[in-house]
Design a protein around this motif. Structure first.
Motif, PDB file in Angstrom:
ATOM      1  N   PRO A  77     149.283  61.005  18.358  1.00 13.23           N
ATOM      2  CA  PRO A  77     150.538  60.468  18.879  1.00 13.23           C
ATOM      3  C   PRO A  77     150.933  61.159  20.174  1.00 13.23           C
ATOM      4  O   PRO A  77     150.563  62.309  20.412  1.00 13.23           O
ATOM      5  CB  PRO A  77     151.545  60.765  17.755  1.00 13.23           C
ATOM      6  N   PRO A  78     151.681  60.490  21.030  1.00 14.68           N
ATOM      7  CA  PRO A  78     152.126  61.113  22.274  1.00 14.68           C
ATOM      8  C   PRO A  78     153.285  62.061  22.036  1.00 14.68           C
ATOM      9  O   PRO A  78     153.906  62.057  20.966  1.00 14.68           O
ATOM     10  CB  PRO A  78     152.558  59.919  23.118  1.00 14.68           C
ATOM     11  N   GLY A  79     153.599  62.853  23.011  1.00 15.81           N
ATOM     12  CA  GLY A  79     154.762  63.715  22.947  1.00 15.81           C
ATOM     13  C   GLY A  79     154.474  65.087  22.398  1.00 15.81           C
ATOM     14  O   GLY A  79     153.418  65.334  21.806  1.00 15.81           O
ATOM     15  N   PRO A  80     155.394  66.029  22.599  1.00 15.00           N
ATOM     16  CA  PRO A  80     155.201  67.411  22.162  1.00 15.00           C
ATOM     17  C   PRO A  80     155.337  67.573  20.657  1.00 15.00           C
ATOM     18  O   PRO A  80     155.761  66.660  19.956  1.00 15.00           O
ATOM     19  CB  PRO A  80     156.324  68.163  22.890  1.00 15.00           C
ATOM     20  N   GLY A  81     154.943  68.748  20.191  1.00 15.07           N
ATOM     21  CA  GLY A  81     155.071  69.064  18.777  1.00 15.07           C
ATOM     22  C   GLY A  81     153.774  68.854  18.036  1.00 15.07           C
ATOM     23  O   GLY A  81     152.828  68.249  18.547  1.00 15.07           O
ATOM     24  N   PRO A  82     153.714  69.349  16.798  1.00 12.93           N
ATOM     25  CA  PRO A  82     152.491  69.227  15.996  1.00 12.93           C
ATOM     26  C   PRO A  82     152.235  67.789  15.577  1.00 12.93           C
ATOM     27  O   PRO A  82     153.148  66.977  15.478  1.00 12.93           O
ATOM     28  CB  PRO A  82     152.772  70.112  14.778  1.00 12.93           C
ATOM     29  N   VAL A  83     150.968  67.481  15.333  1.00 11.20           N
ATOM     30  CA  VAL A  83     150.589  66.166  14.833  1.00 11.20           C
ATOM     31  C   VAL A  83     150.907  66.111  13.346  1.00 11.20           C
ATOM     32  O   VAL A  83     150.580  67.027  12.599  1.00 11.20           O
ATOM     33  CB  VAL A  83     149.080  65.910  15.050  1.00 11.20           C
TER      34      VAL A  83
END
Length: 428
Positions: free
Chosen positions: A409-415
């Motif tokens: 997925p796009p964007g910051p943070g863990p998957v």
């Protein structure tokens, strides 16, 4: 204790995890360049000598499942201690056979030597799995990618420094010097690992959010088979991307030297070009982790594989040492850009309960790629030419980039663990 509370508890200092990793990596880095060369001293053919290097990967594949069982039952700290001890034993056995401490006859000496190399590979599986699992819960999620990239940086530093220490020892002791350095470093890693704080084992996941709790997490000790069934979508989507990335990373160690030889360059020129690529790779590991934490895993994974593919595909187009250096720099930038991405994704996808066993499955995919990448080049080259062999592995890199662009997925943070073949366009 919940995963969040365990993550919130800071490490006493970075020495606990990064020092044993660095020392261990230096030891392995000292041994790796000497494996094939030392094999020829037993009178075996060049083909057999070259094949002994694959024992490292084979040993890792064999030991992934037992290492996961040990980490699940005894904890990450003890697994690191035991693994480093096995590595010390393997390096010492190989050292003894090369030095001729126990002259049993060439076939038996070589057999003992191969057992030692196999033990080193098996030790690496347990040590790498345990330190990855340890970091996954010892570091806050917001800093996970940077922590994993720094761990990847320790491996790169070890791979860079180790050969120099091994070469220095060989100047005094001969070929056995590389294994002496490896045994000393891995033995030191055992001692340093004793200083690591053990992590509390997670209990039933009652403190986890309902959106992240899977049915299997009610089980306190799931099997690797049950974890594979539960997470098959992840393993067959992002996991295949990891396999492609590992195949490309393993192949780059062959692509540059082989094309340098094709151009008629001297071994010294080939080593210089490869060394520059490694240096570029080395300086990229922390920016990679920072970008992963701030911009997300997908941009790093896709750019890493795309860069590797472009750099690798350009190699057959280079007709001079200067242009080959340019391709090597592109390869180093691409690989360095993804420092820690495999470990970070493994930590993101791993469940709270059964984490080491899931990471063992993750490592099986990575190790499979490591073994199959050079094999793909060999097969295609045998059928066609070296250029087409190199382009085949570059095409595999583009396939991996496409997989990651689809599954992450796009964007910051863990998957999140429910990210699959059809990820949402926004985060919840």
């Amino acid at each position: 204790m919940s995963d969040q509370s365990r993550s919130a508890k800071p490490l006493a200092n970075a020495f606990q995890i990064y020092a044993p990793s660095l020392i261990y990596a230096i030891g392995l880095g000292a041994i790796m360049p000497a494996i094939a060369g030392a094999s020829t001293g037993f009178g075996v053919s060049l083909a057999v000598a070259a094949s002994t290097v694959t024992l490292i990967g084979i040993g890792s594949l064999i030991a992934n499942a037992p290492a996961a069982q040990l980490a699940s039952r005894a904890g990450e700290r003890l697994t690191m201690i035991v693994s480093a001890g096995v590595g010390t034993l393997g390096a010492t056995l190989a050292w003894a056979m090369v030095a001729g401490w126990f002259p049993l006859g060439v076939p038996y000496d070589f057999a003992g030597y191969t057992v030692g190399i196999l033990l080193i590979g098996m030790a690496g599986a347990g040590f790498n799995l345990a330190r990855q699992s340890y970091l996954a819960v010892a570091v806050p999620v917001s800093h996970r990618a940077r922590a994993m990239s720094l761990l990847g940086g320790m491996i790169r530093i070890g791979s860079f420094v180790g050969p120099f220490l091994g070469a220095g020892a060989q100047a005094f002791l001969g070929m056995q010097g590389a294994f002496a350095v490896g045994a000393a470093c891995m033995g030191t890693a055992v001692i340093i690992s004793l200083l690591i704080q053990e992590l509390a084992e997670p209990t039933t996941p009652t403190h986890l959010e309902s959106t992240t709790t899977s049915p299997l997490e009610i089980i306190t000790n799931p099997t690797m088979t049950s974890l594979a069934k539960e997470h098959w979508r992840v393993l067959l989507s992002s996991g295949l991307g990891v396999l492609c990335l590992s195949a490309m990373r393993a192949s780059r160690t062959a692509v540059i030297p082989l094309w340098a030889e094709h151009l008629g360059l001297s071994p010294a020129q080939a080593s210089l070009i490869y060394g520059v690529s490694g240096a570029i790779d080395l300086i990229m590991f922390y920016p990679s982790g920072l970008l992963m934490d701030r911009k997300g895993r997908r941009v790093v994974a896709v750019c890493c594989l795309t860069g590797l593919a472009i750099g690798t595909a350009s190699v057959p187009l280079m007709g001079t040492s200067g242009w080959l250096m340019v391709a090597a720099v592109l390869i180093g930038l691409g690989n360095g850009f993804g420092a820690g991405i495999v470990m970070t994704l493994g930590a993101d996808y791993s469940p709270t309960v059964g984490r080491p066993k899931f990471l063992a499955l993750w490592r099986l995919l990575s190790d499979t790629g490591t073994l199959t990448g050079p094999l793909l080049i060999s097969v295609v080259t045998a059928i066609s030419t070296l250029a087409f062999g190199v382009w085949a592995i570059a095409a595999l890199g583009l396939v991996g980039a496409g997989i990651f662009s689809r599954t992450l997925p796009p964007g910051p943070g863990p998957v999140t663990r429910d990210a699959g073949l059809h990820p949402p366009t926004t985060r919840n």
